[in-house]
Design a protein around this motif. Structure first.
Motif, PDB file in Angstrom:
ATOM      1  N   GLU A 150     -32.374  -5.521  50.545  1.00  0.00           N
ATOM      2  CA  GLU A 150     -32.799  -5.073  49.217  1.00  0.00           C
ATOM      3  C   GLU A 150     -33.910  -5.940  48.648  1.00  0.00           C
ATOM      4  OE1 GLU A 150     -29.116  -5.175  47.111  1.00  0.00           O
ATOM      5  OE2 GLU A 150     -28.489  -3.164  47.761  1.00  0.00           O
ATOM      6  N   LYS A 153     -39.752  -6.314  50.004  1.00  0.00           N
ATOM      7  CA  LYS A 153     -40.643  -5.390  49.291  1.00  0.00           C
ATOM      8  C   LYS A 153     -41.156  -4.351  50.280  1.00  0.00           C
ATOM      9  CE  LYS A 153     -44.408  -5.253  45.945  1.00  0.00           C
ATOM     10  NZ  LYS A 153     -43.591  -4.446  45.031  1.00  0.00           N
ATOM     11  N   PRO A 156     -44.486   2.452  49.957  1.00  0.00           N
ATOM     12  CA  PRO A 156     -44.426   3.883  50.317  1.00  0.00           C
ATOM     13  C   PRO A 156     -45.542   4.338  51.244  1.00  0.00           C
ATOM     14  CG  PRO A 156     -45.107   3.589  48.026  1.00  0.00           C
ATOM     15  CD  PRO A 156     -44.670   2.250  48.509  1.00  0.00           C
ATOM     16  N   PHE A 179     -29.342   2.912  52.492  1.00  0.00           N
ATOM     17  CA  PHE A 179     -30.204   2.269  51.495  1.00  0.00           C
ATOM     18  C   PHE A 179     -31.656   2.695  51.682  1.00  0.00           C
ATOM     19  CE2 PHE A 179     -33.187  -1.239  50.674  1.00  0.00           C
ATOM     20  CZ  PHE A 179     -33.050  -1.345  49.297  1.00  0.00           C
ATOM     21  N   LEU A 180     -32.138   2.686  52.922  1.00  0.00           N
ATOM     22  CA  LEU A 180     -33.529   3.048  53.187  1.00  0.00           C
ATOM     23  C   LEU A 180     -33.790   4.530  52.908  1.00  0.00           C
ATOM     24  CD1 LEU A 180     -34.238   0.993  56.442  1.00  0.00           C
ATOM     25  CD2 LEU A 180     -34.987   0.477  54.108  1.00  0.00           C
ATOM     26  N   LYS A 183     -34.690   5.037  49.446  1.00  0.00           N
ATOM     27  CA  LYS A 183     -35.994   4.507  49.017  1.00  0.00           C
ATOM     28  C   LYS A 183     -37.119   5.511  49.229  1.00  0.00           C
ATOM     29  CE  LYS A 183     -36.555   0.702  47.931  1.00  0.00           C
ATOM     30  NZ  LYS A 183     -36.526   0.051  46.597  1.00  0.00           N
ATOM     31  N   ILE A 185     -38.861   6.171  51.939  1.00  0.00           N
ATOM     32  CA  ILE A 185     -39.973   5.688  52.762  1.00  0.00           C
ATOM     33  C   ILE A 185     -39.924   6.333  54.147  1.00  0.00           C
ATOM     34  CG2 ILE A 185     -40.105   3.463  51.577  1.00  0.00           C
ATOM     35  CD1 ILE A 185     -38.590   2.259  53.995  1.00  0.00           C
TER      36      ILE A 185
END
Length: 282
Positions: A150, A153, A156, A179-180, A183, A185
């Protein structure tokens, strides 16, 4: 009398067996040339001591292996540039890298050649991790917990590749994937956790629920052995980690009714056998 339940998966895994068989075969056929290992071939002090008595030399850097000598690559693998250096210097390289680790190295190489940045779940000081990181040319981030992931950094406009040290906890890895995904991404996930590691951990957890105390046998520098201790303690069962029988807390254990026994993937069977015999006589 104490009841002892031994895990079926306790002891050497396939990768350790293959690595030691390669080294044993080399020792048997080698007449004059010196044999070097770049770092401990496996993480078990008793096994390493036996090989030292047979004349096997542990090298700390590629420079320590002279030209023309045999250089055995440890089961955990070594960094890509270290292997290249050995070959360029005319060392007779014997690759004893665990096939699962080699597969992880090549998967990382293949999936980071398009500028993907490697996100590796692993232990900073572990030799396998140092090797895996060397196969990612476009940059790396290492994490050993969700909290560390987490804190990284993530951008995107960049692409990522998620992989794991082969002996890591699958549940944490799956949490990392979730978790990813949240995000938003661009990332690919590699299946690099060894099935034997997963089975060993799952059996240890299952066994821990049937006993009052767990004994885990294995080297203290062994990542997969420490992970077994961790998953058992997380499951709520008291656990004692020992390398050899002399470390058993016998006064404490003789008061316990049921003891579970398992061992890391680099622990010789005879060490586990001796400990089981002692426990069964309590």
């Amino acid at each position: 009398m104490v009841k002892v339940i031994r895990a079926e998966t306790a002891g050497f895994c396939m990768g350790v067996d293959l690595a030691l068989n390669k080294l044993d075969s080399l020792i048997d056929k080698n007449e004059n040339g010196k044999i070097y290992i770049l770092g401990p071939i496996i993480h078990n002090p008793q096994v390493l001591e036996d090989y030292e008595k047979k004349g096997v030399i542990t090298a700390h850097t590629p420079d320590d292996v002279p030209e023309g000598a045999y250089g055995v690559i440890r089961a955990h693998g070594i960094p890509k540039n270290a292997e290249e250096e050995l070959r360029l210097r005319g060392v007779n390289v014997i690759d004893a890298t665990c096939p699962k680790v080699k597969k992880a190295q090549l998967l990382i190489k293949k999936n980071t050649e398009d500028d993907r940045i490697l996100l590796l779940y692993g232990e900073d000081s572990h030799p396998e991790v140092k090797g895996l990181l060397s196969y990612a040319p476009s940059g790396t981030h290492l994490f050993d917990s969700i909290e560390e992931l987490e804190a990284i950094k993530l951008y995107p406009d960049k692409k990522y590749c998620l992989a794991a040290q082969t002996t890591q906890d699958r549940s944490v890895y799956e949490e990392s994937i979730r978790f990813l995904e949240g995000k938003g991404i661009d990332f690919v996930t590699l299946n690099t956790i060894c099935d034997a590691t997963r089975q060993r951990q799952e059996e240890a957890i299952s066994l821990s629920r049937k006993v009052d105390h767990m004994i885990v046998v294995g080297g203290r520098i062994s990542g997969n052995t420490r992970r077994l201790v961790q998953v058992v303690e997380t499951a709520g069962t008291k656990c004692t980690h020992v390398e050899v029988a002399a470390e058993l807390p016998l006064d404490e254990l003789k008061e316990i009714k049921t003891i579970g026994l398992t061992a890391g993937a680099s622990t010789p069977k005879h060490l586990v056998d001796i400990i089981q015999q002692i426990l069964e006589k309590l």
